[in-house]
Write an enzyme that holds these catalytic residues in place. Structure first.
Site, PDB file in Angstrom:
ATOM      1  N   CYS A   1       0.849  -1.187   0.000  1.00 46.07           N
ATOM      2  CA  CYS A   1       0.000   0.000   0.000  1.00 46.07           C
ATOM      3  C   CYS A   1       0.884   1.236   0.000  1.00 46.07           C
ATOM      4  O   CYS A   1       2.064   1.148   0.330  1.00 46.07           O
ATOM      5  CB  CYS A   1      -0.891   0.034   1.237  1.00 46.07           C
ATOM      6  SG  CYS A   1      -1.995  -1.383   1.332  1.00 46.07           S
TER       7      CYS A   1
ATOM      8  N   CYS B   1      -5.405  -2.316   9.822  1.00 46.07           N
ATOM      9  CA  CYS B   1      -5.711  -3.038   8.585  1.00 46.07           C
ATOM     10  C   CYS B   1      -6.176  -4.470   8.847  1.00 46.07           C
ATOM     11  O   CYS B   1      -5.496  -5.244   9.511  1.00 46.07           O
ATOM     12  CB  CYS B   1      -4.488  -3.060   7.668  1.00 46.07           C
ATOM     13  SG  CYS B   1      -4.786  -4.023   6.177  1.00 46.07           S
TER      14      CYS B   1
ATOM     15  N   ARG C   1      -6.232  -6.842   6.829  1.00 43.38           N
ATOM     16  CA  ARG C   1      -5.352  -7.830   6.195  1.00 43.38           C
ATOM     17  C   ARG C   1      -3.911  -7.671   6.612  1.00 43.38           C
ATOM     18  O   ARG C   1      -3.008  -8.024   5.871  1.00 43.38           O
ATOM     19  CB  ARG C   1      -5.487  -7.753   4.676  1.00 43.38           C
ATOM     20  CG  ARG C   1      -6.636  -8.557   4.210  1.00 43.38           C
ATOM     21  CD  ARG C   1      -6.787  -8.644   2.723  1.00 43.38           C
ATOM     22  NE  ARG C   1      -8.225  -8.663   2.517  1.00 43.38           N
ATOM     23  CZ  ARG C   1      -8.888  -7.766   1.803  1.00 43.38           C
ATOM     24  NH1 ARG C   1      -8.254  -6.843   1.135  1.00 43.38           N
ATOM     25  NH2 ARG C   1     -10.186  -7.838   1.734  1.00 43.38           N
TER      26      ARG C   1
ATOM     27  N   ASP D   1     -12.728  -4.610  12.468  1.00 46.82           N
ATOM     28  CA  ASP D   1     -12.595  -6.056  12.649  1.00 46.82           C
ATOM     29  C   ASP D   1     -11.723  -6.372  13.865  1.00 46.82           C
ATOM     30  O   ASP D   1     -10.931  -5.545  14.304  1.00 46.82           O
ATOM     31  CB  ASP D   1     -11.978  -6.675  11.391  1.00 46.82           C
ATOM     32  CG  ASP D   1     -12.939  -6.605  10.197  1.00 46.82           C
ATOM     33  OD1 ASP D   1     -14.160  -6.673  10.431  1.00 46.82           O
ATOM     34  OD2 ASP D   1     -12.457  -6.470   9.060  1.00 46.82           O
TER      35      ASP D   1
ATOM     36  N   LYS E   1     -20.454  -9.821   5.481  1.00 44.53           N
ATOM     37  CA  LYS E   1     -20.893  -8.526   6.013  1.00 44.53           C
ATOM     38  C   LYS E   1     -22.366  -8.590   6.435  1.00 44.53           C
ATOM     39  O   LYS E   1     -23.210  -9.006   5.660  1.00 44.53           O
ATOM     40  CB  LYS E   1     -20.717  -7.448   4.952  1.00 44.53           C
ATOM     41  CG  LYS E   1     -19.272  -7.225   4.562  1.00 44.53           C
ATOM     42  CD  LYS E   1     -19.176  -6.199   3.444  1.00 44.53           C
ATOM     43  CE  LYS E   1     -17.747  -6.025   2.987  1.00 44.53           C
ATOM     44  NZ  LYS E   1     -17.300  -7.176   2.136  1.00 44.53           N
TER      45      LYS E   1
END
Ligand SMILES: *Cc1c(COP(=O)(O)O)cnc(C)c1O
Ligand code: SF4
Length: 395
Positions: free
Chosen positions: A133, A140, A142, A301, A345
């Site tokens: 990124c 994040c 991930r 998350d 979701k």
């Protein structure tokens, strides 16, 4: 009005890099080369707290530290709680692991048939094309693979991903993500988008990217031409706080919009960043002014080391309640929780239904007033004798 909501605040100039020639500053490769990636880099411009020092020292074992000069400039150095600072400057809390936290909080590994493809929903896939990124968000989802700080060894293989999509006619929607797909060269993006367009069953192509926010300089006319050529390409950007809505971002969004790219925004609800209705309202209003439609607001998350940034999910419900009916419908994102473990979701909404009785739905409007609507059309409703005969629909 949001306290900092003045026109001047939309553009902060080059700040710490005032002596850099504008053409370098506006060159995305210069921005990448000059990213702040070490404790020393940060301390040159900012008085770090002890907590942040410890965080910066440990960061590279979890998720790399990198901030573009453009984005770093948005930090108000006099404010230790600055909302930009919270998003990109590591804290010691990242090294702590709360019992509910997971390395792969939304269970992506379990639904990955080939490396780089996450196929959780029947008709659409997530296609992870890079692990890099422009800058790294400390929360994040991930971070297990992004920036490769945890030896995950992610090697995106576009060809096997493309082949998987070709072989699966049920996939009508492909979401390029990562990492940040817009870090790929124009040539690679052109190739991937071109290959996807050749697949007859792929109807819908979208890109999830924070590049417009971290590195708006990357949105060059050449890149926009690629989107135009393979369009329609939809894009979800990732803005969390109104401060990020600079004139430079607005210009980048305009270039994308003029190239025919419909824009949405995904925000993550973060403690001390955007967990107030006032901040969220200012954010969504600015997004609309930049031609960006708020899409999702994510509950953060349960990623390892994120406890200091997470909020109570009821805060998200409260924020949506403060928006619905009180501002433009287009401005309201859907609040979702990505169900821990891989459920996907789930929309989380304020409860406007008071009860469903035998014959009516009893609801509350945005001001808390009660209304009801019948469940089925009342039998024996009187027909108007003078009404014209119904015209059959043409099929
Ligand atoms: C979020 C997500 C998508 C896209 O979901 P939409 O609701 O269509 O935006 C697809 N696949 C995975 C694995 C996702 O996490
Ligand atoms: S831009 Fe997206 S993928 Fe990259 S660090 Fe931020 S949240 Fe993660």
């Amino acid at each position: 009005m949001y306290p900092n909501d003045s026109k001047e605040n939309w553009f902060r100039g080059q700040g710490n890099w005032a002596d850099v020639p504008a053409e370098q500053w506006n060159d995305w490769k210069w921005q990448l080369r000059n990213r702040l990636t070490t404790l020393d880099d940060l301390e040159r411009y900012l008085d770090l707290t002890l907590d942040e020092r410890a965080g910066a020292l440990h960061a590279n074992k979890k998720l790399a530290l990198a901030i573009t000069p453009y984005f770093f400039n948005l930090i108000d150095p006099s404010d230790q709680n600055d909302p930009i600072r919270q998003q990109v400057i590591p804290k010691k809390g990242e090294t702590a692991v709360a019992p509910e936290e997971l390395l792969d909080p939304v269970g992506e590994e379990g639904t990955s048939p080939v490396p780089g493809i996450v196929h959780r929903y029947p008709d659409r896939v997530l296609f992870l094309v890079t692990d890099r990124c422009a800058a790294y968000c400390r929360y994040c989802t991930r971070s297990r693979l992004v920036s490769n700080a945890q030896d995950y060894n992610f090697h995106p293989e576009y060809e096997s991903g493309l082949e998987y999509i070709r072989q699966h006619p049920e996939v009508r929607d492909v979401l390029l993500s990562g990492g940040d797909p817009l870090l790929l060269s124009d040539k690679k993006l052109d190739h991937i988008l071109g290959e996807l367009r050749k697949i007859p069953h792929v109807e819908f192509i979208r890109i999830g990217s924070r590049i417009p926010v971290f590195l708006p300089q990357r949105i060059t006319p050449e890149l926009c031409e690629i989107f135009k050529k393979h369009g329609p390409i939809w894009m979800s950007i990732h803005v969390n706080h109104p401060t990020e809505c600079t004139q430079t971002l607005k210009d980048a969004c305009e270039r994308l919009a003029y190239a025919g790219v419909p824009l949405g925004n995904q925000s993550v609800l973060l403690r001390g960043v955007n967990d107030s209705a006032e901040t969220m309202k200012a954010l969504v209003h600015r997004l609309l002014m930049m031609r960006v439609r708020p899409y999702y607001l994510y509950q953060c998350d349960l990623i390892t080391g994120s406890a200091h940034l997470r909020t109570d999910p009821r805060k998200g419900i409260e924020i949506i309640q403060a928006l619905r009916g009180h501002t433009t419908g287009y401005a309201i994102p859907q609040f979702v929780i990505d169900a821990p473990g891989g459920g996907g979701k789930v929309p989380i909404n304020p409860d406007y239904i008071k009860e469903i009785t035998e014959d009516a739905i009893v609801m509350r409007n945005f001001q808390g007033e009660e209304y009801s609507y019948p469940l089925v059309a009342q039998a024996g409703a009187k027909l108007d004798k003078n009404a014209p005969e119904p015209v059959p629909l043409l099929v």
